[in-house]
Scaffold this motif. Structure first.
Motif, PDB file in Angstrom:
ATOM      1  N   ALA A  21      40.962  33.851  43.247  1.00  0.00           N
ATOM      2  CA  ALA A  21      40.167  34.499  42.197  1.00  0.00           C
ATOM      3  C   ALA A  21      39.552  33.507  41.217  1.00  0.00           C
ATOM      4  O   ALA A  21      38.431  33.728  40.744  1.00  0.00           O
ATOM      5  N   GLU A  55      37.733  39.177  44.735  1.00  0.00           N
ATOM      6  CA  GLU A  55      38.399  38.827  43.479  1.00  0.00           C
ATOM      7  C   GLU A  55      37.608  37.811  42.646  1.00  0.00           C
ATOM      8  O   GLU A  55      37.532  37.951  41.420  1.00  0.00           O
ATOM      9  N   ARG A  56      37.027  36.785  43.263  1.00  0.00           N
ATOM     10  CA  ARG A  56      36.343  35.772  42.450  1.00  0.00           C
ATOM     11  C   ARG A  56      35.074  36.321  41.821  1.00  0.00           C
ATOM     12  O   ARG A  56      34.802  36.048  40.644  1.00  0.00           O
ATOM     13  N   PHE A  67      38.905  44.143  41.125  1.00  0.00           N
ATOM     14  CA  PHE A  67      40.142  43.536  41.598  1.00  0.00           C
ATOM     15  C   PHE A  67      40.950  44.417  42.545  1.00  0.00           C
ATOM     16  O   PHE A  67      42.135  44.699  42.313  1.00  0.00           O
ATOM     17  N   TRP A  85      36.139  38.305  38.930  1.00  0.00           N
ATOM     18  CA  TRP A  85      36.550  37.436  37.826  1.00  0.00           C
ATOM     19  C   TRP A  85      35.335  36.913  37.059  1.00  0.00           C
ATOM     20  O   TRP A  85      35.298  36.934  35.831  1.00  0.00           O
TER      21      TRP A  85
END
Length: 271
Positions: free
Chosen positions: A104, A31-32, A176, A35
């Protein structure tokens, strides 16, 4: 008083056992990096969308208890049991969004990364006032207004109209996977909540035909909300230049369509 095991609330309650899930089991490892790969505008839209759901889940977790109390007082035990399960599920959704924000975002939400500017008073005024009224107002009108505001409008219209935005973002970005998993599970949970709300409204209208007038007046007020609420997420972007290719006009139309669909589900009962 024994359960009516074949009643819709108990069947939905039983279904919740089979579909239980744990936010801690979802893999947020990607997720990060996903992002960080977004543009600033893409981040702005996604964070507005997530924040609106986070506020909604927290709001109903805080405010749903009076409805359970009211069902207990009225002897609607099957409905009381279902709402007990729903409160647990809403709290689970809160945990999911809180965990995603930690995993995230490259900083603390609300400190390093500002909260989005979301307008409206649904969860600060409307929902608390309507739910807390159940503690003093013993009329069936109070129950109808509470269920219409949350199960009918917040979940059945607002959330259901917004899931397609999430799914378009996932499809078009290819990012995601953890957020997508959670959103699909939340949507599945809330389908049960909406079905429960439709059932309660149908029961109230059948037992108290005079409530049809109240139902219609609430519906008219919601048509105004459905015109304004979609502008929150996609505000500030020119047509044709919305991140992820999202369509503001289509989003507003989905709100209108969901409102009409919910109306039909309540008033057009199958034979």
């Amino acid at each position: 008083m024994p359960f009516e095991h074949d009643s819709l609330p108990i069947r939905l309650f039983t279904a919740s056992h089979k579909r239980a899930w744990n936010p801690g089991d979802i893999d947020f490892a990607q997720e990060r990096s996903d992002w960080l790969a977004l543009t600033d505008d893409e981040r702005r839209v996604l964070l507005r969308l997530v924040s609106a759901f986070r506020v909604g889940e927290r709001g109903v977790t805080h405010e749903l208890a009076p409805l359970q109390f009211r069902f207990r007082r009225d002897g609607w035990i099957e409905e009381e049991v279902f709402v007990a399960a729903q409160m647990y599920e809403e709290a689970r959704h809160v945990q999911f969004f809180e965990r995603w924000l930690v995993e995230a975002l490259p900083g603390r939400f609300g400190v390093d990364i500002p909260y989005p500017e979301l307008q409206g008073d649904m969860f600060s005024i409307r929902l608390p006032r309507t739910m807390r009224a159940l503690l003093e107002d013993e009329s069936p009108e109070a129950v109808l207004k509470a269920v219409m505001l949350y199960h009918f409008y917040v979940e059945g219209v607002g959330a259901e109209a917004s899931y397609p935005l999430y799914h378009l973002i996932f499809e078009r970005s290819g990012r995601f996977p953890g957020l997508e998993t959670g959103i699909r599970l939340i949507q599945r949970d809330e389908a049960r909540h909406v079905a429960f709300g439709v059932y309660v409204l149908q029961r109230l209208l059948a037992e108290h035909p005079r409530l049809t007038r109240v139902f219609e007046s609430q519906l008219a007020a919601m048509r105004h909300l459905a015109e304004d609420d979609p502008d929150q997420t996609l505000a500030g972007f020119e047509a044709g230049h919305v991140p992820f290719g999202l369509d503001p006009a289509g989003y507003r139309q989905t709100y209108r369509d969901r409102l009409e669909e919910m109306r039909r589900r309540v008033v057009e009962r199958p034979e």
